[in-house]
Design a protein around this motif. Structure first.
Motif, PDB file in Angstrom:
ATOM      1  N   GLY A 105      -5.779  28.951  32.491  1.00  0.00           N
ATOM      2  CA  GLY A 105      -5.093  29.559  31.361  1.00  0.00           C
ATOM      3  C   GLY A 105      -4.149  30.676  31.743  1.00  0.00           C
ATOM      4  O   GLY A 105      -3.540  31.294  30.855  1.00  0.00           O
ATOM      5  N   THR A 106      -4.005  30.964  33.034  1.00  0.00           N
ATOM      6  CA  THR A 106      -3.106  32.042  33.464  1.00  0.00           C
ATOM      7  C   THR A 106      -1.693  31.543  33.736  1.00  0.00           C
ATOM      8  O   THR A 106      -0.880  32.259  34.307  1.00  0.00           O
ATOM      9  CB  THR A 106      -3.660  32.740  34.719  1.00  0.00           C
ATOM     10  OG1 THR A 106      -3.983  31.756  35.710  1.00  0.00           O
ATOM     11  CG2 THR A 106      -4.913  33.531  34.395  1.00  0.00           C
ATOM     12  N   GLY A 107      -1.419  30.312  33.350  1.00  0.00           N
ATOM     13  CA  GLY A 107      -0.064  29.795  33.435  1.00  0.00           C
ATOM     14  C   GLY A 107       0.391  29.511  34.853  1.00  0.00           C
ATOM     15  O   GLY A 107      -0.412  29.213  35.741  1.00  0.00           O
ATOM     16  N   GLU A 108       1.712  29.626  35.057  1.00  0.00           N
ATOM     17  CA  GLU A 108       2.279  29.293  36.355  1.00  0.00           C
ATOM     18  C   GLU A 108       1.738  30.186  37.469  1.00  0.00           C
ATOM     19  O   GLU A 108       1.724  29.795  38.640  1.00  0.00           O
ATOM     20  CB  GLU A 108       3.803  29.386  36.300  1.00  0.00           C
ATOM     21  CG  GLU A 108       4.451  28.308  35.439  1.00  0.00           C
ATOM     22  CD  GLU A 108       5.957  28.376  35.480  1.00  0.00           C
ATOM     23  OE1 GLU A 108       6.496  29.215  36.241  1.00  0.00           O
ATOM     24  OE2 GLU A 108       6.606  27.603  34.745  1.00  0.00           O
ATOM     25  N   PHE A 109       1.301  31.390  37.133  1.00  0.00           N
ATOM     26  CA  PHE A 109       0.781  32.301  38.154  1.00  0.00           C
ATOM     27  C   PHE A 109      -0.430  31.698  38.861  1.00  0.00           C
ATOM     28  O   PHE A 109      -0.686  32.000  40.015  1.00  0.00           O
ATOM     29  CB  PHE A 109       0.401  33.639  37.507  1.00  0.00           C
ATOM     30  CG  PHE A 109       0.061  34.711  38.508  1.00  0.00           C
ATOM     31  CD1 PHE A 109       1.047  35.283  39.296  1.00  0.00           C
ATOM     32  CD2 PHE A 109      -1.255  35.136  38.667  1.00  0.00           C
ATOM     33  CE1 PHE A 109       0.740  36.270  40.227  1.00  0.00           C
ATOM     34  CE2 PHE A 109      -1.566  36.112  39.594  1.00  0.00           C
ATOM     35  CZ  PHE A 109      -0.570  36.687  40.369  1.00  0.00           C
ATOM     36  N   SER A 328      -0.633  21.395  32.816  1.00  0.00           N
ATOM     37  CA  SER A 328       0.121  22.179  33.787  1.00  0.00           C
ATOM     38  C   SER A 328       1.113  21.303  34.538  1.00  0.00           C
ATOM     39  O   SER A 328       0.873  20.116  34.790  1.00  0.00           O
ATOM     40  CB  SER A 328      -0.824  22.832  34.787  1.00  0.00           C
ATOM     41  OG  SER A 328      -1.756  23.662  34.131  1.00  0.00           O
ATOM     42  N   GLU A 329       2.233  21.923  34.912  1.00  0.00           N
ATOM     43  CA  GLU A 329       3.190  21.265  35.795  1.00  0.00           C
ATOM     44  C   GLU A 329       2.802  21.610  37.223  1.00  0.00           C
ATOM     45  O   GLU A 329       2.906  22.767  37.647  1.00  0.00           O
ATOM     46  CB  GLU A 329       4.609  21.719  35.495  1.00  0.00           C
ATOM     47  CG  GLU A 329       5.662  20.984  36.311  1.00  0.00           C
ATOM     48  CD  GLU A 329       7.078  21.337  35.894  1.00  0.00           C
ATOM     49  OE1 GLU A 329       7.999  21.107  36.706  1.00  0.00           O
ATOM     50  OE2 GLU A 329       7.254  21.854  34.772  1.00  0.00           O
ATOM     51  N   ILE A 330       2.354  20.616  37.972  1.00  0.00           N
ATOM     52  CA  ILE A 330       1.823  20.826  39.317  1.00  0.00           C
ATOM     53  C   ILE A 330       2.941  20.725  40.343  1.00  0.00           C
ATOM     54  O   ILE A 330       3.815  19.851  40.229  1.00  0.00           O
ATOM     55  CB  ILE A 330       0.725  19.784  39.618  1.00  0.00           C
ATOM     56  CG1 ILE A 330      -0.386  19.864  38.565  1.00  0.00           C
ATOM     57  CG2 ILE A 330       0.164  19.974  41.016  1.00  0.00           C
ATOM     58  CD1 ILE A 330      -1.049  21.206  38.449  1.00  0.00           C
ATOM     59  N   PRO A 331       2.972  21.603  41.341  1.00  0.00           N
ATOM     60  CA  PRO A 331       3.989  21.484  42.393  1.00  0.00           C
ATOM     61  C   PRO A 331       4.000  20.089  43.012  1.00  0.00           C
ATOM     62  O   PRO A 331       2.951  19.455  43.161  1.00  0.00           O
ATOM     63  CB  PRO A 331       3.550  22.543  43.414  1.00  0.00           C
ATOM     64  CG  PRO A 331       2.794  23.551  42.613  1.00  0.00           C
ATOM     65  CD  PRO A 331       2.097  22.765  41.537  1.00  0.00           C
ATOM     66  N   ALA A 332       5.186  19.633  43.347  1.00  0.00           N
ATOM     67  CA  ALA A 332       5.343  18.270  43.858  1.00  0.00           C
ATOM     68  C   ALA A 332       4.527  18.032  45.113  1.00  0.00           C
ATOM     69  O   ALA A 332       4.082  16.907  45.372  1.00  0.00           O
ATOM     70  CB  ALA A 332       6.821  17.985  44.124  1.00  0.00           C
ATOM     71  N   GLU A 333       4.312  19.068  45.920  1.00  0.00           N
ATOM     72  CA  GLU A 333       3.557  18.919  47.162  1.00  0.00           C
ATOM     73  C   GLU A 333       2.049  18.948  46.946  1.00  0.00           C
ATOM     74  O   GLU A 333       1.282  18.764  47.891  1.00  0.00           O
ATOM     75  CB  GLU A 333       3.938  20.034  48.153  1.00  0.00           C
ATOM     76  CG  GLU A 333       5.429  20.173  48.414  1.00  0.00           C
ATOM     77  CD  GLU A 333       6.059  21.210  47.499  1.00  0.00           C
ATOM     78  OE1 GLU A 333       7.051  21.832  47.926  1.00  0.00           O
ATOM     79  OE2 GLU A 333       5.563  21.404  46.365  1.00  0.00           O
TER      80      GLU A 333
END
Length: 353
Positions: A105-109, A328-333
Motif C-alpha cells: 500500500g505504499t505505492g511506487e516507493f 501495482s505496475e511492476i518493473p519490467a526486470e
C-alpha cells in the motif's frame, strides 16, 4: 570454524548458494543473485565472485585444508528473513517488505526504494539495488532433539541445520558406508541414520576398502506450499592436482521422470503458474520425495563434501502477487515466478591422515 559454524546462505537480500559464473553447468544457479556491486561502493568484478558464494567457499575450504591441514570454511547453512519490520513472515504471498516504509500500500516507493544506493563519487546507478529486487526472505531449519533454547543451540553448533528460501519443507540427509536402498523407506529411517552414519553437518573419514559414501535423503513439501520438483546432491572434491571441482547429481525426480546420462531429470518439471491470477496448482511435482544414492565417482584418497538441494515447482513471487492484489505496475526486470529451494549443511569426507 570456531566462531562461525553456520553461514546465512540465503535471505531477503538475495541468495548466496551458487552463481552461474562460478557454476556454469548448474542450470539452477541463477536465483536472486545480488551481484551488481560491493554494497554500493564498488562495482562487482569476476575475481570477487569466488569469495562470495557458499559452494565456492566450501570448495576453497578443501583447498585450504590441503595447504594448512585444517578447513576454515567447514560451515553449516541456514537462511534468515533479514527484514526490519519485526514480522517473521517469509511467504511470497504475504510479503510486508524489508522495511516498514515499503509495506503493501505504499505505492511506487515499495518498488523504487533503495536497498543499496550507488555510493561511488562518480556513480551512475549501476550498483544500485531497488526494493523490487528483494525476496520475501528465508528460514533456518534446525534438527534439535527438543524445542528448547539449549537443544536448538546444540544443533546449530553441530551444524545439523538447513536453509530454506522462505517456505517450510522438511529435509533430512544421512551419509554412511553401509546403508541399503531399503533403509530410506523404513519407518525408523532416522534411527538407522544416526546408528550407522552421520547427519547433515557431520564428518566421514577413512573409507572402508571398496566402499563409497551412501546418502539417504527424505524431503517433504511445505504443507501449505508447493510440491517438490527434485532432489539433488551437490558434490565438491579435490582432484589429483589439488584443485577443487564440483558436480550435481539429480537423485529423485517427480512425475515419474527418469534421470538421464548427464545426471539430470530428463525433462523440466513443468509450470502451472498463472500470472494473471498469481496462482499455481500442485497438479505437478510430488508432496514427498526420497532418495538413496551411492557416489559413483568416489576416490577414497580425495577430500570431498556433499550437500542436498531440493527444488519446488514454479510458484509466483511477491511481485506477481502485488500486481494482482494491489494492481501495482511492476518493473519490467522483475522476476514474477521462481522455484523455491532448500539446502542442507554439507557432510564432509576426509581421507585417513
Amino acid at each position: 570454524m570456531r566462531w562461525e559454524p553456520i553461514y546465512e546462505v540465503t535471505q531477503g537480500k538475495g541468495d548466496g548458494e551458487a552463481h552461474p559464473f562460478l557454476s556454469p553447468e548448474d542450470e539452477f544457479a541463477e536465483f536472486h543473485n545480488w551481484d551488481k556491486g560491493d554494497f554500493g561502493f564498488e562495482a562487482k568484478t569476476p575475481e570477487m565472485l569466488p569469495n562470495e558464494y557458499a559452494r565456492s567457499a566450501l570448495k576453497l575450504g578443501l583447498e585450504q585444508q590441503a595447504a594448512l591441514g585444517i578447513n576454515p570454511f567447514k560451515f553449516g547453512m541456514i537462511g534468515s528473513s533479514d527484514s526490519h519490520t519485526s514480522l517473521a513472515g517469509t511467504r511470497e504471498e504475504n510479503y510486508f517488505g524489508k522495511f516498514s516504509g515499503v509495506e503493501p500500500g505504499t505505492g511506487e516507493f515499495r518498488y523504487d526504494d533503495d536497498v543499496v544506493s550507488d555510493r561511488r563519487p562518480d556513480g551512475d546507478g549501476g550498483v544500485q539495488v531497488k526494493h523490487w529486487e528483494t525476496t520475501a526472505g528465508a528460514l533456518a531449519g534446525v534438527w534439535a532433539r527438543e524445542n528448547t533454547r539449549k537443544a536448538i543451540w546444540d544443533a546449530m553448533a553441530r551444524k545439523e541445520v538447513y536453509a530454506s528460501t522462505g517456505t517450510r519443507p522438511v529435509l533430512r540427509v544421512f551419509a554412511g558406508w553401509s546403508f541399503t536402498e531399503d533403509d530410506v523407506f523404513k519407518p525408523d529411517f532416522a534411527t538407522i541414520g544416526y546408528a550407522s552414519g552421520v547427519p547433515m553437518g557431520g564428518d566421514m573419514t577413512a573409507a572402508p576398502a571398496g566402499r563409497a559414501p551412501k546418502l539417504m535423503v527424505r524431503a517433504l513439501r511445505d504443507p501449505n506450499g508447493a510440491n517438490l520438483d527434485r532432489i539433488q546432491i551437490v558434490k565438491g572434491w579435490l582432484d589429483a592436482n589439488g584443485v577443487s571441482q564440483e558436480r550435481i547429481y539429480d537423485v529423485a525426480c517427480s512425475d515419474e521422470r527418469a534421470i538421464s546420462d548427464n545426471n539430470r531429470c530428463d525433462r523440466p518439471v513443468g509450470d502451472t503458474v498463472d500470472l494473471n491470477t498469481a496462482t499455481y496448482t500442485n497438479t505437478i511435482g510430488e508432496a514427498a520425495l526420497a532418495a538413496y544414492w551411492e557416489d559413483p565417482d568416489f576416490d577414497p584418497s580425495s577430500s570431498a563434501f556433499y550437500y542436498v538441494r531440493i527444488l519446488e515447482i514454479p510458484t509466483p513471487t511477491w511481485l506477481a502477487y502485488d500486481r494482482v492484489k494491489l494492481g501495482s505496475e511492476i518493473p519490467a526486470e522483475g522476476v514474477l515466478k521462481h522455484q523455491e529451494r532448500a539446502y542442507t549443511s554439507p557432510i564432509w569426507y576426509t581421507p585417513e591422515g
